[in-house]
Design a protein around this motif. Structure first.
Motif, PDB file in Angstrom:
ATOM      1  N   ILE A  26       0.842  -1.199   0.000  1.00  0.00           N
ATOM      2  CA  ILE A  26       0.000   0.000   0.000  1.00  0.00           C
ATOM      3  C   ILE A  26       0.877   1.249   0.000  1.00  0.00           C
ATOM      4  CG2 ILE A  26      -1.605   1.374   1.398  1.00  0.00           C
ATOM      5  CD1 ILE A  26      -2.876  -1.384   2.171  1.00  0.00           C
ATOM      6  N   LEU A  27       1.909   1.249   0.826  1.00  0.00           N
ATOM      7  CA  LEU A  27       2.825   2.388   0.859  1.00  0.00           C
ATOM      8  C   LEU A  27       3.519   2.565  -0.491  1.00  0.00           C
ATOM      9  CD1 LEU A  27       4.277   1.845   4.415  1.00  0.00           C
ATOM     10  CD2 LEU A  27       3.053   3.896   3.639  1.00  0.00           C
ATOM     11  N   ASP A  28       3.923   1.457  -1.107  1.00  0.00           N
ATOM     12  CA  ASP A  28       4.585   1.529  -2.416  1.00  0.00           C
ATOM     13  C   ASP A  28       3.679   2.125  -3.487  1.00  0.00           C
ATOM     14  OD1 ASP A  28       7.219   0.633  -2.017  1.00  0.00           O
ATOM     15  OD2 ASP A  28       6.606  -1.476  -2.076  1.00  0.00           O
ATOM     16  N   SER A  29       2.398   1.814  -3.416  1.00  0.00           N
ATOM     17  CA  SER A  29       1.477   2.271  -4.467  1.00  0.00           C
ATOM     18  C   SER A  29       0.817   3.613  -4.145  1.00  0.00           C
ATOM     19  CB  SER A  29       0.403   1.213  -4.721  1.00  0.00           C
ATOM     20  OG  SER A  29      -0.412   1.060  -3.579  1.00  0.00           O
ATOM     21  N   SER A  30       1.069   4.160  -2.954  1.00  0.00           N
ATOM     22  CA  SER A  30       0.433   5.425  -2.555  1.00  0.00           C
ATOM     23  C   SER A  30       1.025   6.588  -3.326  1.00  0.00           C
ATOM     24  CB  SER A  30       0.637   5.677  -1.058  1.00  0.00           C
ATOM     25  OG  SER A  30      -0.075   4.730  -0.311  1.00  0.00           O
ATOM     26  N   LYS A  31       0.140   7.399  -3.860  1.00  0.00           N
ATOM     27  CA  LYS A  31       0.550   8.626  -4.546  1.00  0.00           C
ATOM     28  C   LYS A  31       0.465   9.825  -3.599  1.00  0.00           C
ATOM     29  CE  LYS A  31       0.987   6.552  -8.497  1.00  0.00           C
ATOM     30  NZ  LYS A  31       2.190   5.750  -8.533  1.00  0.00           N
ATOM     31  N   ASP A  32      -0.038   9.587  -2.390  1.00  0.00           N
ATOM     32  CA  ASP A  32      -0.158  10.646  -1.406  1.00  0.00           C
ATOM     33  C   ASP A  32       0.780  10.351  -0.237  1.00  0.00           C
ATOM     34  OD1 ASP A  32      -1.478   8.437  -0.426  1.00  0.00           O
ATOM     35  OD2 ASP A  32      -3.311   9.493   0.133  1.00  0.00           O
ATOM     36  N   HIS A  33       0.593  11.016   0.843  1.00  0.00           N
ATOM     37  CA  HIS A  33       1.388  10.832   2.052  1.00  0.00           C
ATOM     38  C   HIS A  33       0.434  10.389   3.155  1.00  0.00           C
ATOM     39  CE1 HIS A  33       3.727  13.485  -0.490  1.00  0.00           C
ATOM     40  NE2 HIS A  33       4.797  13.206   0.224  1.00  0.00           N
TER      41      HIS A  33
END
Length: 138
Positions: A26-33
């Motif tokens: 999920i962190l790898d695919s997140s475009k936000d913070h």
């Protein structure tokens, strides 16, 4: 091997449980913070057995290992992004909370110039700009 959070976990010798893999992906695919609560919402949608405590522990471990970096934008929420990324600055939309990453060579050069003018060699910096979207009608 791509430089992903998941791969960095493996390279650091972290035991990758199914839930840790979900969080890393999920962190790898997140475009936000995302903050921990946002991570939990996304992770529990994929794994209904995910607990908030597991997300907190995983984020803390990843931060301690230098895999994640905590960023705070003045809204009282600790957010996260991959550590060790190329330098970038942030523009935060005060109305929507959207965070835009950018790099501007002119700003970087000006910061170096200011530091030198004051008798310093710049070793690092962090910059967050806060703004409101201009009305397209103006």
């Amino acid at each position: 091997m791509p430089d992903t959070i998941l791969n960095r976990c493996k390279q650091n010798g972290l035991r990758m449980t199914g839930q840790r893999k979900v969080i890393a992906q999920i962190l790898d695919s997140s475009k936000d913070h995302p903050d921990v609560e946002e991570l939990f919402a996304r992770a529990s949608a994929q794994d209904p057995n995910m607990s908030l405590a597991t997300v907190y522990r995983t984020v803390k471990t990843l931060e301690e290992r230098g895999i994640l970096a905590k960023v705070e934008f003045g809204d009282g929420r600790a957010r996260y992004e991959a550590a060790g990324r190329a330098h970038h600055d942030h523009l935060i939309d005060v109305d929507t909370g959207k965070i835009i990453e950018f790099v501007d060579p002119e700003i970087e050069a000006l910061q170096e110039k200011i530091a030198a003018k004051l008798g310093y060699r710049l070793t690092g910096h962090r910059m967050e700009l806060f703004g409101e979207k201009l009305d397209d009608k103006s």
